[in-house]
Design a protein around this motif. Structure first.
Motif, PDB file in Angstrom:
ATOM      1  N   ILE A 270       0.813  -1.214   0.000  1.00  0.00           N
ATOM      2  CA  ILE A 270       0.000   0.000   0.000  1.00  0.00           C
ATOM      3  C   ILE A 270       0.852   1.273   0.000  1.00  0.00           C
ATOM      4  N   ASN A 271       2.161   1.113   0.260  1.00  0.00           N
ATOM      5  CA  ASN A 271       3.113   2.230   0.218  1.00  0.00           C
ATOM      6  C   ASN A 271       2.681   3.386   1.117  1.00  0.00           C
ATOM      7  N   GLY A 272       2.318   3.037   2.347  1.00  0.00           N
ATOM      8  CA  GLY A 272       1.952   4.056   3.328  1.00  0.00           C
ATOM      9  C   GLY A 272       0.457   4.080   3.591  1.00  0.00           C
ATOM     10  N   ILE A 273       0.079   3.958   4.849  1.00  0.00           N
ATOM     11  CA  ILE A 273      -1.331   3.889   5.223  1.00  0.00           C
ATOM     12  C   ILE A 273      -1.984   5.261   5.348  1.00  0.00           C
ATOM     13  N   SER A 274      -1.192   6.314   5.421  1.00  0.00           N
ATOM     14  CA  SER A 274      -1.724   7.646   5.736  1.00  0.00           C
ATOM     15  C   SER A 274      -2.905   8.079   4.875  1.00  0.00           C
ATOM     16  N   PRO A 275      -2.855   7.902   3.539  1.00  0.00           N
ATOM     17  CA  PRO A 275      -4.002   8.370   2.733  1.00  0.00           C
ATOM     18  C   PRO A 275      -5.321   7.694   3.089  1.00  0.00           C
ATOM     19  N   PHE A 276      -5.262   6.541   3.734  1.00  0.00           N
ATOM     20  CA  PHE A 276      -6.472   5.788   4.033  1.00  0.00           C
ATOM     21  C   PHE A 276      -7.081   6.126   5.394  1.00  0.00           C
ATOM     22  N   ILE A 277      -6.335   6.830   6.226  1.00  0.00           N
ATOM     23  CA  ILE A 277      -6.857   7.104   7.569  1.00  0.00           C
ATOM     24  C   ILE A 277      -6.829   8.582   7.946  1.00  0.00           C
ATOM     25  N   GLN A 278      -6.123   9.408   7.179  1.00  0.00           N
ATOM     26  CA  GLN A 278      -6.089  10.826   7.526  1.00  0.00           C
ATOM     27  C   GLN A 278      -7.378  11.507   7.090  1.00  0.00           C
ATOM     28  N   LYS A 279      -7.764  12.553   7.795  1.00  0.00           N
ATOM     29  CA  LYS A 279      -8.959  13.296   7.433  1.00  0.00           C
ATOM     30  C   LYS A 279      -8.693  14.140   6.191  1.00  0.00           C
ATOM     31  N   PRO A 280      -9.614  14.140   5.223  1.00  0.00           N
ATOM     32  CA  PRO A 280      -9.424  15.013   4.071  1.00  0.00           C
ATOM     33  C   PRO A 280      -9.478  16.471   4.498  1.00  0.00           C
ATOM     34  N   ILE A 281      -8.778  17.324   3.786  1.00  0.00           N
ATOM     35  CA  ILE A 281      -8.690  18.733   4.178  1.00  0.00           C
ATOM     36  C   ILE A 281     -10.069  19.392   4.212  1.00  0.00           C
ATOM     37  N   THR A 282     -10.998  18.899   3.395  1.00  0.00           N
ATOM     38  CA  THR A 282     -12.325  19.504   3.357  1.00  0.00           C
ATOM     39  C   THR A 282     -13.091  19.286   4.657  1.00  0.00           C
ATOM     40  N   SER A 283     -12.680  18.322   5.480  1.00  0.00           N
ATOM     41  CA  SER A 283     -13.395  18.070   6.726  1.00  0.00           C
ATOM     42  C   SER A 283     -13.199  19.192   7.728  1.00  0.00           C
ATOM     43  N   PHE A 284     -12.232  20.065   7.472  1.00  0.00           N
ATOM     44  CA  PHE A 284     -11.974  21.162   8.394  1.00  0.00           C
ATOM     45  C   PHE A 284     -12.745  22.437   8.041  1.00  0.00           C
TER      46      PHE A 284
ATOM     47  N   PHE B 137      -4.186  -8.540   2.979  1.00  0.00           N
ATOM     48  CA  PHE B 137      -2.835  -8.360   3.495  1.00  0.00           C
ATOM     49  C   PHE B 137      -2.263  -7.049   2.951  1.00  0.00           C
ATOM     50  N   LEU B 138      -1.781  -6.209   3.835  1.00  0.00           N
ATOM     51  CA  LEU B 138      -1.142  -4.950   3.448  1.00  0.00           C
ATOM     52  C   LEU B 138       0.345  -5.020   3.783  1.00  0.00           C
ATOM     53  N   GLN B 139       1.163  -4.498   2.876  1.00  0.00           N
ATOM     54  CA  GLN B 139       2.600  -4.371   3.138  1.00  0.00           C
ATOM     55  C   GLN B 139       3.024  -2.908   3.028  1.00  0.00           C
ATOM     56  N   GLU B 140       4.156  -2.623   3.624  1.00  0.00           N
ATOM     57  CA  GLU B 140       4.731  -1.270   3.634  1.00  0.00           C
ATOM     58  C   GLU B 140       3.711  -0.250   4.144  1.00  0.00           C
ATOM     59  N   ILE B 141       3.162  -0.531   5.315  1.00  0.00           N
ATOM     60  CA  ILE B 141       2.151   0.365   5.863  1.00  0.00           C
ATOM     61  C   ILE B 141       2.783   1.605   6.506  1.00  0.00           C
ATOM     62  N   LYS B 142       4.062   1.533   6.850  1.00  0.00           N
ATOM     63  CA  LYS B 142       4.820   2.704   7.323  1.00  0.00           C
ATOM     64  C   LYS B 142       4.197   3.335   8.570  1.00  0.00           C
ATOM     65  N   ILE B 143       4.116   2.550   9.632  1.00  0.00           N
ATOM     66  CA  ILE B 143       3.622   3.036  10.918  1.00  0.00           C
ATOM     67  C   ILE B 143       4.728   2.874  11.957  1.00  0.00           C
ATOM     68  N   ASN B 144       5.048   3.945  12.664  1.00  0.00           N
ATOM     69  CA  ASN B 144       6.000   3.863  13.765  1.00  0.00           C
ATOM     70  C   ASN B 144       5.454   2.880  14.800  1.00  0.00           C
TER      71      ASN B 144
ATOM     72  N   ARG C  81      11.174   6.173  11.791  1.00  0.00           N
ATOM     73  CA  ARG C  81      10.829   4.765  11.999  1.00  0.00           C
ATOM     74  C   ARG C  81       9.505   4.400  11.332  1.00  0.00           C
ATOM     75  N   LYS C  82       9.067   5.215  10.393  1.00  0.00           N
ATOM     76  CA  LYS C  82       7.863   4.896   9.620  1.00  0.00           C
ATOM     77  C   LYS C  82       8.291   4.200   8.333  1.00  0.00           C
ATOM     78  N   VAL C  83       8.805   2.992   8.485  1.00  0.00           N
ATOM     79  CA  VAL C  83       9.257   2.195   7.352  1.00  0.00           C
ATOM     80  C   VAL C  83       8.718   0.771   7.504  1.00  0.00           C
ATOM     81  N   TYR C  84       8.623   0.104   6.357  1.00  0.00           N
ATOM     82  CA  TYR C  84       8.241  -1.312   6.322  1.00  0.00           C
ATOM     83  C   TYR C  84       6.887  -1.542   7.023  1.00  0.00           C
ATOM     84  N   GLY C  85       6.746  -2.649   7.695  1.00  0.00           N
ATOM     85  CA  GLY C  85       5.516  -2.955   8.422  1.00  0.00           C
ATOM     86  C   GLY C  85       4.459  -3.613   7.556  1.00  0.00           C
TER      87      GLY C  85
END
Length: 384
Positions: A38-52, A86-93, A138-142
């Motif tokens: 997935i090359n980083g989980i952030s796009p799937f869990i962060q709030k979109p800017i419009t939510s603010f 299965f997700l790889q490279e989720i990049k979570i500390n 430390r946001k690598v691999y996972g």
């Protein structure tokens, strides 16, 4: 590439209709597995800017015109709630509990869905290697193994890691045997990428070789782990980012051969995991790693000559350069149960990653008159 990246509208409609039928034809007891670097989980869990924005007419217009936020729950729903994702490279500390909790919430059934829609649980394997997994805070691999809750409740005996990995690359699901389902060990893997960068002892920090050498060592360790499990009566599935393209058909416009160490890595992988002919070379031993496991590459098993790819590097037009480096492998004994294998390279499915999701289905039911070698991948449906 000798295929269309996206079929024309008429074919897309036929594919969608056939895809619904495909899921109806598969037994409810089938194990349907999706895997995605997935090359980083952030796009799937962060709030979109419009939510603010405040809730007014202008903000509503902005929200409605903004691109939809990637959603793991939508992915699960769109693919008829598979058994495993299965997700790889989720990049979570590893110390970041809030992000882990956010991912767990992202796969839960929301109140807006019917109660009969399944829920999911997840198992994390995150890096704790203080010498080889320190980049980007430390946001690598996972890796994260997402398991449908009814399957977990009925079949899963344990979800664990392996003691020879400290980089957050391997998660294992061990199941109990059921009426039709054998005892399984299902690996979520993010294999080491071979490079000339140094690899350090995970305890002392001393440089002990290159990442290429660590890759070969991980091949040996994983082979031994699988061999032990098979000796204990498990049938094994390995899914994830293998970081190897097997053969010329798996690379476009060509297979990577420079530096030459990539060729050696490829040969080592094939010899240990796939090439059963290497067992006839006269060097037998009682050690698990001495003999090839003779595993099945599910995609190549069902599609011997098909050109399809799972990795599309950034900085190139989609399809200009690509490789099939993500795979689902299985024990030889499961070959007849594998009824599907493919890749999801549509814009809707590939999301923000430089990899696309892959999938395989194992049907353990006895269906009179049904051929277990029938392949119903999306690519075959497009060709109908």
């Amino acid at each position: 590439m000798d295929r269309e990246i996206s079929p024309p509208p008429l074919k897309r409609r036929r594919v969608a209709e056939a895809e619904v039928k495909k899921y109806r034809d598969i037994s409810p007891e089938a194990l349907r597995l999706f895997s995605w670097n997935i090359n980083g989980i952030s796009p799937f869990i962060q709030k979109p800017i419009t939510s603010f924005f405040a809730s007014n007419t202008s903000a509503t217009n902005i929200t409605n015109s903004a691109p939809q936020q990637p959603s793991l729950r939508d992915f699960l729903r769109r693919h008829n709630f598979p058994t495993l994702l299965f997700l790889q490279e989720i990049k979570i500390n590893p110390a970041d509990s809030p992000t882990q909790n956010a991912l767990s919430r992202a796969i839960k059934r929301p109140p807006s869905e019917p109660e009969f829609n399944p829920d999911y649980v997840c198992h994390f394997c995150l890096p704790h290697d203080k010498h080889n997994a320190t980049g980007f805070g430390r946001k690598v691999y996972g890796v994260c193994s997402i398991v449908r809750k009814d399957f977990a409740d009925s079949y899963v005996a344990q979800m664990r890691t392996v003691d020879w990995d400290a980089e957050g690359r391997f998660s294992v699901i061990e199941t109990k045997a059921g009426l039709d389902v054998p005892k399984l060990a299902i690996f979520n893997v993010y294999m080491v990428n071979g490079t000339d960068y140094p690899y350090k002892d995970s305890v002392t920090g001393e440089i002990v070789g290159k990442r290429h050498e660590r890759k070969l060592e991980v091949h040996r360790l994983l082979q031994a782990e699988i061999g032990t499990l098979e000796n204990d009566g498990f049938q094994v599935i390995v899914a994830g980012d293998i970081n190897i393209a097997r053969a010329p058909v798996d690379g476009h416009p060509n297979l990577r051969t420079h530096p030459y160490q990539h060729v050696l890595n490829r040969e080592d992988f094939s010899r240990r995991f796939l090439d059963i002919s290497s067992n006839d070379k006269g060097e037998e031993s009682s050690k698990n790693e001495s003999r090839s496991l003779g595993m099945i590459d599910t995609f190549r098993h069902l599609h011997p000559k098909k050109k399809d790819y799972s990795y599309y590097p950034r900085g190139r037009a989609f399809g200009d350069s690509c490789d099939r480096v993500d795979m689902v492998l299985c024990s030889t004994s499961l070959a007849s149960n594998c009824v599907e294998a493919g890749m999801l390279a549509t814009a809707a499915d590939r999301g923000t990653s430089d990899h696309v999701p892959i999938y395989a289905t194992f049907d353990f039911s006895e269906r009179p008159g049904a051929s277990r070698r029938e392949s119903r991948s999306l690519e075959d449906l497009q060709a109908d």
